[in-house]
Design a protein around this motif. Sequence first.
Motif, PDB file in Angstrom:
ATOM      1  N   GLY A  61     -12.955  10.000  -6.634  1.00 41.30           N
ATOM      2  CA  GLY A  61     -11.397   9.530  -7.275  1.00 41.30           C
ATOM      3  C   GLY A  61     -11.355   9.476  -6.154  1.00 41.30           C
ATOM      4  N   ASP A  62     -10.580  10.747  -5.166  1.00 45.97           N
ATOM      5  CA  ASP A  62     -10.490  10.926  -4.141  1.00 45.97           C
ATOM      6  C   ASP A  62     -10.747  11.619  -3.451  1.00 45.97           C
ATOM      7  N   ASP A  63     -10.743  10.957  -2.022  1.00 43.13           N
ATOM      8  CA  ASP A  63     -11.579  10.487  -0.937  1.00 43.13           C
ATOM      9  C   ASP A  63     -12.105  11.856  -0.537  1.00 43.13           C
TER      10      ASP A  63
ATOM     11  N   TYR B  12     -13.032   4.683   0.523  1.00 41.35           N
ATOM     12  CA  TYR B  12     -12.997   3.694   0.460  1.00 41.35           C
ATOM     13  C   TYR B  12     -12.396   2.981   2.175  1.00 41.35           C
TER      14      TYR B  12
ATOM     15  N   ARG C 268      -9.092   2.162  -3.799  1.00 46.27           N
ATOM     16  CA  ARG C 268      -8.579   3.430  -3.493  1.00 46.27           C
ATOM     17  C   ARG C 268      -8.892   3.600  -4.976  1.00 46.27           C
ATOM     18  N   ASP C 269      -8.846   5.367  -4.518  1.00 46.41           N
ATOM     19  CA  ASP C 269      -8.657   6.667  -5.813  1.00 46.41           C
ATOM     20  C   ASP C 269      -9.756   6.412  -6.657  1.00 46.41           C
TER      21      ASP C 269
END
Length: 410
Positions: free
Chosen positions: A347-349, A371, A376-377
């Motif tokens: 999910g989060d970079d 991304y 994104r996400d």
Amino acid sequence: MAVNRLIQRLEGDDRVKLLRAGRGTEGNPYFRVMESATSPVVQVEGEDRIMLGSNNYLGLADHPAILKGAQAALDRFGGAVTGSRLLNGTMDLHLELESEIAQWHGTEDAMVFTTGYQTNLGTISALVGPGDTVVVDSAAHASIRDGCALSGATTRKFRHNDVADLESILAEASESSEAVLVIVDGLYSMEGDLAPLAQISAVCNGFGAALMVDEAHSLGLFGAQRTGAAELFGTDSDTDVRMASLSKSPSSTGGFIAGSGDLLDSLRVNAKAFLFTTSGVPAAVGGSLAAVRLIRSEEGAQRARRALDNAAVLRSGLLENGLDVSALSPLPDGNTTVTPIVAVHVGDDVQAMDLWRKIFAKGVFTSAALYPAVPRDGAMLRLCVMATHTDAQLRRAVEVISETLNEDAA
């Protein structure tokens, strides 16, 4: 002296700043230095690590037959031919390879480009232009998107693997365009899912749209002859443009188009990425020829089965440990299949980069997809298996990855 705005702009590029900030740090997942051949265990910056970040699906990168083919070509033709295919860059090895590929795919002809990226760039920009429409899957590879932009044709995207959305777009495009080309990947490199080619092909036929399938990641793995996803779904004869890379399962460098004589002759005179680039080095062409012949053999069939078996072991192990992994791909007969690409959703970079670093430190090399390579996400760890991974290596990888992600979630 006047200000050089172009150079000044480079100094303020945010992506360059990120590259420099991460360079040389243990947490940077990119530009790591390989120090041995691509195999199930690779020496990366002084340490042996289980390799789950390579497209060497069949484990052919260090296979004796491929090394022999590359060495023989190197001995005979030298390091390079230093010319384009149009002029002095076509070797008899090219003709052997193209004949082998055409026979393998059951097409009238085939043509080899220097790289897979150039294959898409040159083919798409040669086939369509202003007044035409190209309809591409939203998850299509960057080389496809760049080929569309270069062509000057109107480009429309449909939602990933959404056949209803494709049909809606084709209904509009077929009324206003001189010609329509639909382009999809057979196997998508991030999520590891197959395109629903039976449905896509039927919709294309209904609207008179040409279909191009990029088999870069599915070649050597799917179908009775292992030509890719189109063969697996029984749509190979209805696919107008069959593209694949020689740098994944064949473990060399290059790309090719297989199709009709008219298609290939048109590309030979119109594809600028083919006409105006130097021919691939002889070792790559010789290695590719050896790889294609091996893939077509019984050993190739065994390696394809082993790669998918290994993918099932990896995926099921991660799933059993509570990880969010990519779904199985549906088949026309109602069954499902694994692919050699297993995505672990994060999910989060920033979290994905941190997990990559911890897993890397424990001796497992994965790929962090951030991304804009994914939405994104939608950050993930992208895992790729080889036919040559052992059960012990896969079990160790499952243990390390599951332990690291579950600790992070606690």
